[in-house]
Design an enzyme around this catalytic site. Structure first.
Site, PDB file in Angstrom:
ATOM      1  CG  HIS A 189      -4.018  -3.122   3.132  1.00  0.00           C
ATOM      2  ND1 HIS A 189      -2.556  -3.033   3.886  1.00  0.00           N
ATOM      3  CD2 HIS A 189      -4.315  -2.461   2.716  1.00  0.00           C
ATOM      4  CE1 HIS A 189      -1.992  -2.111   3.806  1.00  0.00           C
ATOM      5  NE2 HIS A 189      -3.550  -1.300   3.234  1.00  0.00           N
ATOM      6  CB  CYS A 228      -1.433  -0.107   1.012  1.00  0.00           C
ATOM      7  SG  CYS A 228      -2.189   0.821   0.765  1.00  0.00           S
TER       8      CYS A 228
END
Length: 481
Positions: free
Chosen positions: A426, A326
């Site tokens: 994630h 991310c």
């Protein structure tokens, strides 16, 4: 409602354990936290975000997480200001003083969400925030007694004996609360006891006599609770195990979603090393992992101030691998631009680490979605979630993305030599297939760890632990008022 004498007294895990206790009795249970502050968030089934603790509590209750389980989520972006998420959606940013003026309208959302959960449940278990005795924040409070009074919810107060001073903290809470707030408390729990419980019988009696609140249980320390996904920095720094393969993780001020590391910590052949400010990245690391960030540009500046950018390039020259998740993925590129001031002052730009030929533009739209797909080029299945702002593109993303999602979209990027990778996904390592893939890449032995099964096993054993040491029938009777 479970309130505490302070932060980190175990409220989140007690609520998770009690969710499992009462769900196993056949009740429809829902967790609820009016206001949370955490950069460790989870994506919900209804397309929003809530605190990671409420997602774990929902899992313990056997239900899908919902935005109504945590209607107000504060995600710190600086020492004095936070992004404000209401019923799963970002509504703006506010400094601490400004936020106080928001509370009356936020209480409307809090009570709306609580009402929705109450209508679908036999039991709602509410978690307070911080300390019940923060009388300086009592005016306009939506997190503790302000909510309990508005919703007429009975309260149980929790103190942590492991940190010391539990008798004074429980009795002191009664002393500083006004009479009407104190009357909401129907009993107390002492958490994380070590040693012979009989030695604290007189302590429990003293608190009961001084407060007028009945003792509901003395809960012994449960070591495996630390292995459950945490939502604050204390969970990040839990002690891991030694292993033959080292994964180094630089710890930045605005690190987020660090529960991505938890499954790796459970692998017997892996040692996760948290690199604190002032320390160099260890030369023995097989992988340097850059986690998510709530404020990517500021964390990238911090990395440079520590000299970790130089260490990273040396690591790659030695043949080491790098993975960015991310915000960490965005840092690996050549540039990050923030034309609209999403993370602060409008128009900021910063040169990236230059390990991937990509660039990122931060945008207001936030992507919140559970995803599945396969990694490129080996086709290993993956599952996880995306929670990010920004659009990333560039030659490395086009030439070889990290993954192909089931939706048809490409995700992430891989360097030409295959040693530097970045992804927006994630939860990658909670997927046993992906974790095994990475263990093979790093030369570690694969194991038979089934991570999701492990989490449920710990929740079940913790629920057994609570049933043995708490008066759960009395707790249930209290909730029925």
């Amino acid at each position: 409602m479970v309130q505490g004498t302070g932060s980190n007294v175990g409220k989140s895990l007690l609520v998770a354990g009690l969710c499992r206790v009462f769900a196993r009795k056949g009740l429809k249970v829902r967790p609820f936290k009016p206001q949370n502050m955490s950069n460790n968030a989870a994506v919900t089934a209804d397309g929003g975000e809530i605190g990671r603790a409420q997602a774990l509590q929902a899992r313990a209750a056997g239900v899908a997480p919902s935005v109504h389980m945590n209607p107000v989520l504060l995600k710190p972006q600086s020492e004095i200001g936070s992004q404000v998420v209401v019923q799963g959606r970002v509504v703006g940013t506010a400094k601490a003083r400004e936020y106080q003026a928001w509370k009356p309208r936020l209480m409307e959302a809090v009570l709306d969400s609580f009402g929705r959960l109450s209508n679908e449940a036999d039991l709602v278990l509410v978690e307070g925030a911080g300390s019940a005795s923060e009388v300086n924040l009592r005016a306009g409070d939506i997190a503790n007694m302000g909510f309990a009074r508005a919703a007429n919810v009975p309260v149980v107060l929790v103190g942590d004996i492991d940190r010391g001073g539990v008798i004074a903290s429980l009795v002191g809470t009664k002393a500083v609360l006004d009479e009407t707030d104190a009357a909401m408390i129907r009993g107390f729990i002492v958490n994380r006891f070590r040693g012979d419980p009989a030695l604290f019988d007189s302590g429990m009696q003293f608190v009961a006599e001084r407060t007028g609140w009945p003792a509901l249980g003395l809960v012994p320390h449960f070591a495996d609770a630390a292995r459950l996904p945490a939502e604050d920095g204390l969970g990040l720094r839990r002690e891991g195990q030694k292993g033959s393969v080292v994964i180094a993780v630089p710890v930045t001020p605005w690190i987020s979603n660090f529960d991505d590391l938890d499954p790796l910590r459970e692998e017997p052949g892996v040692e996760v090393v948290l690199v604190e400010p002032g320390e160099p990245l260890p030369a023995r690391a097989a992988l340097v992992l850059l986690p998510g960030s709530k404020t990517t540009i500021d964390d990238l500046l911090f990395i440079r101030r520590q000299g970790w950018d130089i260490d990273l390039k040396a690591h790659v020259r030695r043949g080491g691998r790098v993975l960015g998740l991310c915000g960490g993925y965005q840092m690996l590129g050549t540039r990050i631009d923030d034309p609209s001031g999403i993370e602060g002052e409008a128009g900021r730009s910063i040169e990236g680490l230059g390990l991937l030929d990509i660039a990122t533009v931060l945008t207001a739209k936030k992507r919140l979605e559970a995803v599945t797909g396969t990694t490129v080029p080996d086709g290993t299945s993956l599952s996880g979630y995306e929670m990010h702002i920004g659009e990333t593109s560039g030659p490395d993303a086009l030439r070889q993305p990290f993954a192909r999602l089931t939706s048809g979209q490409a995700d992430g990027a891989v360097s030409a030599d295959g040693r530097v990778m970045g992804t927006y996904v994630h939860g990658l390592f909670a997927d046993d297939r992906q974790r095994a893939r990475w263990l093979r890449l790093l030369g570690a032995e694969t194991s038979d760890l089934a991570y999701e099964t492990l989490v449920d096993d710990i929740l079940d054993r913790f629920a057994d632990h609570l049933e043995a040491h708490l008066d759960c029938e009395r707790l249930l009777a209290i909730s029925a008022r």
